[in-house]
Design an enzyme around this catalytic site. Structure first.
Site, PDB file in Angstrom:
ATOM      1  N   SER A   1      15.826  13.532  72.707  1.00 32.90           N
ATOM      2  CA  SER A   1      16.635  15.032  73.374  1.00 32.90           C
ATOM      3  C   SER A   1      15.554  16.038  73.350  1.00 32.90           C
ATOM      4  O   SER A   1      15.064  17.052  73.909  1.00 32.90           O
ATOM      5  CB  SER A   1      17.939  15.454  72.289  1.00 32.90           C
ATOM      6  OG  SER A   1      17.660  15.624  71.111  1.00 32.90           O
TER       7      SER A   1
ATOM      8  N   LYS B   1      11.107  22.648  67.128  1.00 29.39           N
ATOM      9  CA  LYS B   1      12.112  22.460  68.367  1.00 29.39           C
ATOM     10  C   LYS B   1      13.859  23.388  67.754  1.00 29.39           C
ATOM     11  O   LYS B   1      13.935  23.536  66.598  1.00 29.39           O
ATOM     12  CB  LYS B   1      12.857  20.773  68.499  1.00 29.39           C
ATOM     13  CG  LYS B   1      13.946  20.702  69.112  1.00 29.39           C
ATOM     14  CD  LYS B   1      14.450  18.812  68.814  1.00 29.39           C
ATOM     15  CE  LYS B   1      15.662  18.525  68.819  1.00 29.39           C
ATOM     16  NZ  LYS B   1      15.375  16.917  69.414  1.00 29.39           N
TER      17      LYS B   1
ATOM     18  N   SER C   1      15.788  10.692  70.035  1.00 29.81           N
ATOM     19  CA  SER C   1      14.922  11.778  70.094  1.00 29.81           C
ATOM     20  C   SER C   1      13.554  12.655  69.970  1.00 29.81           C
ATOM     21  O   SER C   1      12.523  13.033  70.598  1.00 29.81           O
ATOM     22  CB  SER C   1      15.669  13.155  70.154  1.00 29.81           C
ATOM     23  OG  SER C   1      17.230  12.266  70.666  1.00 29.81           O
TER      24      SER C   1
HETATM   25  N1  GLN Z   1      19.848  10.078  73.279  1.00 32.35           N
HETATM   26  C1  GLN Z   1      20.448   9.851  71.910  1.00 32.35           C
HETATM   27  C2  GLN Z   1      22.200  10.715  72.209  1.00 32.35           C
HETATM   28  O1  GLN Z   1      21.973  11.051  73.482  1.00 32.35           O
HETATM   29  C3  GLN Z   1      19.684   9.927  71.098  1.00 32.35           C
HETATM   30  C4  GLN Z   1      19.681  11.851  70.758  1.00 32.35           C
HETATM   31  C5  GLN Z   1      18.741  12.478  69.080  1.00 32.35           C
HETATM   32  O2  GLN Z   1      18.332  10.941  68.806  1.00 32.35           O
HETATM   33  N2  GLN Z   1      19.288  13.858  69.242  1.00 32.35           N
HETATM   34  O3  GLN Z   1      22.276  10.606  71.494  1.00 32.35           O
END
Ligand code: GLN
Length: 490
Positions: free
Chosen positions: A156, A81, A180
């Site tokens: 994400s 990532k 994410s």
């Molecule tokens: N979807 C969540 C957010 O928008 C989680 C993001 C993540 O785990 N980086 O914050």
């Protein structure tokens, strides 16, 4: 000839170490696959073919010289990532703010992968600075779900999950601040674990919300994910929140689980994470998974975690607050993008112009919410309250774990939704994280493992397994047992 991209990481490692196939061939097969299909999916922001092949050749040379493999995954390539720093590739966090930026140092996770002999294929797409649930917030365009390219792959870490699902990489790394790793895993039919907070170093992981962020392993099987988990976990004095505890072997737990016996394991269904408002196919897949766990000998009970209903509100105050502070470092002065530096603007104006141009809409929204929540006069009303809810959620978990060994829920309320469906509706987007957020707020661990396809749209559904801090091995035992009984996804 076998298509090497169709094999699991554990199988590839076995063949490479037995010298039936070379690490270079395996890496090349994945680079070829990326070349062929990534135009369609856009899982990668950067592909590092030459460096990956050099790393693969080092593994082959060491094996030819009679050395034992550097790790159980030596020679098996991986997709990283784009939030972990790398000295030989850009690290952008999918933001214009860091376009083309090359870090002077490797993240701890990056170094561990390199020392384990794992060739890095490239950096994967994500929501900008890891904020989002669909990978549509990438400044470089969205990733598409390999199951249906009109749909999102989750976020994400949608790039890492899509790379696995489309066989462009047999292993991947993600980060999980609120889901994410698990949410994209669920929506792409892959496996992902959010390890216990403090068990995988955050050194060189570009911060979103420091008290929640955690890097973790992604794979197509529970065993592959366990193998990768064992490579990246461990104490690191460079991360002040890294915990120095003896961690169990996830691989041993996965192997123990694979015999399919869960006798004596107590499983709790979280009442608050099982709702009529979820997609019917998600609920029926979850109910079938629970029936499978029961058939394997687990004792299943329902438990109540009443404060989980406040997790979303608390998370979406705590996260932006931390974001507003962490992202202050992107000021156009020290590194990254700079705009407006034409001799007519003051330093303050250059910072403002740079930040206005460099950040996307969702990042700006969260910086503003966080700055507001932390401002004098509102601190107690918002941030302070959210911290109290965080404590109550941790207590709900503690009470639940007095009764059971692991908790289960669907990973997400729906399957993958169409691209564009929720981009203009932040609340609808945030609701995707309903089931994953409590684990991050408590600093615990959780895994998403595919539980089949939803009846109405034939898209993947994820079963979430949660366990207390530093009991990550339970996820692998239960996950592997469930996976062995579930059978292939399609
Ligand atoms: N979807 C969540 C957010 O928008 C989680 C993001 C993540 O785990 N980086 O914050």
């Amino acid at each position: 000839m076998t298509d090497l991209t169709a094999l699991d990481a554990s199988e590839l490692a076995g063949r490479i170490h037995a010298r039936e196939v070379s690490a270079v061939e395996v890496t090349q097969a994945h680079l070829d696959r990326i070349d062929q299909v990534d135009g369609e999916y856009h899982a990668f922001l950067h592909v590092s073919g030459a460096n990956a092949l050099v790393a693969a050749k080092e593994v082959d040379d060491a094996l030819s010289a009679g050395e034992s493999p550097a790790s159980a995954l030596a020679g098996v390539p991986l997709a990283l990532k784009d939030v972990f720093t790398t000295t030989d590739m850009p690290t952008t966090c999918a933001s214009k703010m860091l376009e083309g930026w090359i870090s002077p140092y490797d993240a701890a996770v990056t170094s561990k992968l390199r020392s384990a002999g794992i060739p890095l294929l490239g950096k994967t797409n994500m929501d900008e600075f890891a904020m989002g649930s669909s990978t549509e917030n990438s400044a470089y365009g969205p990733t598409k779900n390999p199951w249906d390219t009109t749909r999102i792959p989750g976020g994400s870490g949608g790039g890492s999950a899509a790379a696995l699902a489309s066989r462009q990489a047999p292993l991947a790394i993600g980060t999980d601040t609120g889901g994410s790793i698990r949410q994209p895993a669920a929506l792409t039919g892959t496996v992902g674990t959010k390890p216990t907070y403090g068990s995988v170093s955050r050194y060189g992981l570009i911060a979103c919300a420091s008290s929640l962020d955690q890097g973790g392993p992604c794979g197509r099987t529970v065993l592959d994910t366990a193998l990768l988990h064992d490579v990246i976990a461990g104490h690191d004095p460079r991360d002040s929140t890294s915990v120095d505890v003896e961690v169990a072997s996830m691989v041993a737990a996965a192997r123990a689980g694979a015999n399919g016996d869960l006798t004596g394991v107590r499983v709790g269904i979280v009442k608050e994470l099982h709702s009529d408002s979820y997609q019917p196919g998600v609920i029926s897949s979850f109910d079938a998974a629970v029936a499978t766990l029961t058939s394997l000998g687990a004792e299943v009970v329902e438990v109540s975690c009443p404060n989980f209903v406040h997790a979303l509100a608390a998370y979406y105050l705590i996260l932006p607050s931390e974001v507003s502070s962490n992202l202050a470092r992107f000021d156009g002065m020290r590194y990254g993008a700079r705009a407006g530096d034409d001799g007519t603007h003051s330093a303050d104006q250059v910072m403002a112009i740079t930040r206005a141009k460099g950040f996307g809409a969702e990042v700006k929204r969260r910086i503003m919410i966080g700055t507001y929540a932390l401002s004098a006069g509102y601190y107690d009303e918002y941030y302070g309250q959210a911290l109290k809810v965080r404590t109550l959620i941790a207590r709900d978990f503690d009470r639940a774990y007095e009764q059971v060994d692991v908790l289960v829920s669907p990973t997400t309320p729906t399957t993958a939704f169409p691209l564009g469906d929720k981009v203009d509706d932040p609340i609808a987007m945030y609701l995707n994280d309903l089931c994953t957020l409590p684990t991050n707020l408590a600093g615990h661990c959780a895994m998403s493992v595919p539980s089949g396809l939803a009846s109405e749209d034939a898209l993947p559904v994820g079963l979430q397994i949660m366990a207390p801090a530093f009991a990550d091995d339970r996820l692998y035992r239960v996950g592997a047992a469930y996976e062995s009984a579930r059978g292939p996804l399609r």
